[in-house]
Design a protein around this motif. Structure first.
Motif, PDB file in Angstrom:
ATOM      1  N   THR A 133       0.846  -1.194   0.000  1.00 52.93           N
ATOM      2  CA  THR A 133       0.000   0.000   0.000  1.00 52.93           C
ATOM      3  C   THR A 133       0.881   1.242   0.000  1.00 52.93           C
ATOM      4  O   THR A 133       0.546   2.251  -0.605  1.00 52.93           O
ATOM      5  N   VAL A 134       2.032   1.139   0.645  1.00 51.18           N
ATOM      6  CA  VAL A 134       3.002   2.234   0.665  1.00 51.18           C
ATOM      7  C   VAL A 134       3.569   2.469  -0.738  1.00 51.18           C
ATOM      8  O   VAL A 134       3.583   3.598  -1.228  1.00 51.18           O
ATOM      9  N   HIS A 135       3.978   1.389  -1.391  1.00 48.81           N
ATOM     10  CA  HIS A 135       4.556   1.521  -2.733  1.00 48.81           C
ATOM     11  C   HIS A 135       3.551   2.155  -3.696  1.00 48.81           C
ATOM     12  O   HIS A 135       3.888   3.056  -4.462  1.00 48.81           O
ATOM     13  N   SER A 136       2.327   1.661  -3.657  1.00 50.99           N
ATOM     14  CA  SER A 136       1.300   2.175  -4.568  1.00 50.99           C
ATOM     15  C   SER A 136       1.002   3.646  -4.305  1.00 50.99           C
ATOM     16  O   SER A 136       0.829   4.421  -5.235  1.00 50.99           O
ATOM     17  N   LEU A 137       0.939   4.005  -3.027  1.00 53.62           N
ATOM     18  CA  LEU A 137       0.606   5.397  -2.698  1.00 53.62           C
ATOM     19  C   LEU A 137       1.750   6.334  -3.079  1.00 53.62           C
ATOM     20  O   LEU A 137       1.520   7.437  -3.594  1.00 53.62           O
ATOM     21  N   ILE A 138       2.987   5.904  -2.878  1.00 50.93           N
ATOM     22  CA  ILE A 138       4.135   6.723  -3.302  1.00 50.93           C
ATOM     23  C   ILE A 138       4.057   6.944  -4.811  1.00 50.93           C
ATOM     24  O   ILE A 138       4.180   8.067  -5.300  1.00 50.93           O
ATOM     25  N   LYS A 139       3.822   5.857  -5.548  1.00 50.72           N
ATOM     26  CA  LYS A 139       3.693   5.943  -7.004  1.00 50.72           C
ATOM     27  C   LYS A 139       2.588   6.919  -7.389  1.00 50.72           C
ATOM     28  O   LYS A 139       2.794   7.803  -8.217  1.00 50.72           O
ATOM     29  N   ALA A 140       1.437   6.734  -6.799  1.00 50.58           N
ATOM     30  CA  ALA A 140       0.278   7.556  -7.160  1.00 50.58           C
ATOM     31  C   ALA A 140       0.497   9.025  -6.787  1.00 50.58           C
ATOM     32  O   ALA A 140       0.198   9.930  -7.565  1.00 50.58           O
ATOM     33  N   MET A 141       1.052   9.284  -5.604  1.00 50.80           N
ATOM     34  CA  MET A 141       1.261  10.671  -5.142  1.00 50.80           C
ATOM     35  C   MET A 141       2.350  11.371  -5.957  1.00 50.80           C
ATOM     36  O   MET A 141       2.364  12.593  -6.055  1.00 50.80           O
TER      37      MET A 141
END
Ligand code: ZN
Lengths: 143, 307
Positions: free
Chosen positions: B166-174
């Motif tokens: 969830t951290v990886h995806s949110l970093i990517k998205a942000m």
């Protein structure tokens, strides 16, 4: 006896990185061949220090894409009547289907039997590919 | 146009498409009664090849609140899956009955396989440790709703940043939004993977720092995203003893944080956030769960093309 140097009709796979000849030989299943095949190791080369060469005395159907995957610097010469009829320069393919399987045990390809194994080129320099399902990175030249 | 599309990974949708979903979620939050019948006659299939009650409930609640109905399984043992049916065949069959499908699967890429064979939209509700795009949508909507923006923010991630998808995806998205800074707080052995740093942060020239202790930088954060860090993830006992309290958010640490910082957590929590923090108005993780349902309502409506 077929001369090592020349063949009448067939394929010469040239400029193979020294040591990789045997891998390609095995990959193409040439150990089971019933026609003449020569694997030459550590031949002198202008391009590289040393190279391997495979000579096949038979018009076999080679999947060039696969060879590009293993080593894009390979050249393929199609021989007819003892002359080079066609030279094929390989490149690193952008998309590879059903050539090599994904190694990631968590990948869906480990349970779903009838789906194609597809990889996309990520880093040409490193020869890195990404599985289209699980995103796991694979480098085929190491295979 | 989102009608008929699949959501397999967070980057499948552009910023504008995400905005479409968030705008609809805003409308639903403001006037839920206007949306209570829009999925009347529609059927959502929940294909849960491994149990995840929380995620499944969130999707089911979302569909029921839109006036739709739900079919599905949450135990692969009790379904045709147990008889060895392929994902491709399952989704083709389900596509004959349902209008949209949600899939949770232990194998990475399974929902993607389903999307290749499906004639109805497929939503990935988690494939192994690979992706969990609706959690990312949830996180983004929560930040957008509470902070009023998705740009000009300093976001701290704390805990297990190595395995936390969830951290990886949110970093990517942000990373797609303007002027975002990241402060990555984790023990040495649980740092964000190299490829995230190379392909996402460095490639997009995004400012980030990596630190070991939360108390060193908490005062700089607009958002603090907490994740679980388990003792067994540490390679050595000394490091664990030295750092363990750094990864537990308590009142004392909250005292040094900005007045309008928000605390997020994908839940369930174990002990990484003390219960005393729950009372703090900056603790937004339960609200986040609620936004999760609203964003799923908006997503379902958009993919079905009813809104
Ligand atoms: Zn894979």
């Amino acid at each position: 006896m077929v001369s090592i140097n020349s063949i009448k009709r067939g394929v010469v796979i040239d400029h193979i990185k020294a040591g990789y000849g045997i891998k390609i030989y095995n990959y193409l299943g040439l150990d089971k061949a019933e026609f003449t095949v020569a694997l030459i190791k550590n031949a002198p080369s202008n391009k590289k220090e040393r190279k391997d060469i495979i000579k096949i005395e038979n018009a076999i159907d080679i999947d060039f894409t696969v060879l590009g995957l293993i080593d894009p610097n390979i050249t393929i010469n199609i021989i007819e009547d003892e002359v080079i009829k066609k030279k094929i320069k390989l490149s690193t393919p952008n998309r590879v289907e059903d050539v090599i399987k994904c190694k990631n045990p968590r990948c869906v390809t480990s349970v779903e039997a009838n789906i194609p194994h597809v990889f996309f080129l990520l880093d040409e320099e490193k020869g890195q590919y990404k599985c289209q399902y699980c995103d796991e990175l694979h480098t085929f030249s190491e295979v | 146009m989102l009608k008929g599309r699949h959501l397999i990974e967070p980057m499948d949708f552009s910023i504008d498409e995400l905005e479409e979903i968030f705008n609809l979620a805003d409308e639903i939050i403001a006037n839920p009664e206007n949306f209570k019948d829009i999925c009347n006659g529609k059927l959502l299939a929940t294909l849960f090849y491994e149990p995840s009650t929380r995620t499944r409930f969130s999707f089911e609640a979302a569909m029921y609140r839109l006036g739709g109905k739900v079919i599905g399984f949450s135990e692969p043992n009790s379904s045709s899956v147990a008889k060895g049916e392929s994902i491709a065949d399952t989704i083709r069959t389900i596509g004959c009955y349902a209008d949209i499908a949600v899939m949770r699967h232990p194998k990475e890429g399974a929902p993607k396989v389903a999307s290749f064979y499906s004639n109805i939209p497929v939503i990935n509700a988690g494939d192994g440790g690979h992706q969990h795009p609706t959690q990312t949508l949830t996180d983004l909507l929560t930040i957008r709703a509470i902070k009023g923006k998705l740009s000009n923010l300093t976001i701290g991630f704390c805990g297990d940043l190595k395995f936390g998808r969830t951290v990886h995806s949110l970093i990517k998205a942000m990373s797609r939004y303007e002027n975002i800074k990241f402060i990555l707080v984790s023990p040495e052995e649980l740092k964000v993977p190299e490829y995230i740093k190379k392909e996402v942060l460095e490639k997009n020239n995004i400012e980030f720092e990596e630190i070991e202790k939360l108390e060193d930088s908490i005062q700089k954060l607009d958002i603090l995203y907490m994740t679980r860090v388990q003792k067994e993830r540490f390679f050595n006992e000394e490091d664990y003893i030295r750092l363990k309290d750094s990864y537990i958010l308590d009142k004392e640490k909250m005292n040094n944080a900005k007045k309008d910082m928000i605390v997020l957590h994908p839940l369930p929590r174990v002990n990484e956030i003390s219960y005393e923090v729950d009372e703090d108005p900056r603790a937004c993780y339960f609200k986040q769960a609620q936004y999760g349902m609203y964003v799923r309502m908006a997503l379902i409506a958009k993919l079905l093309g009813v809104c």
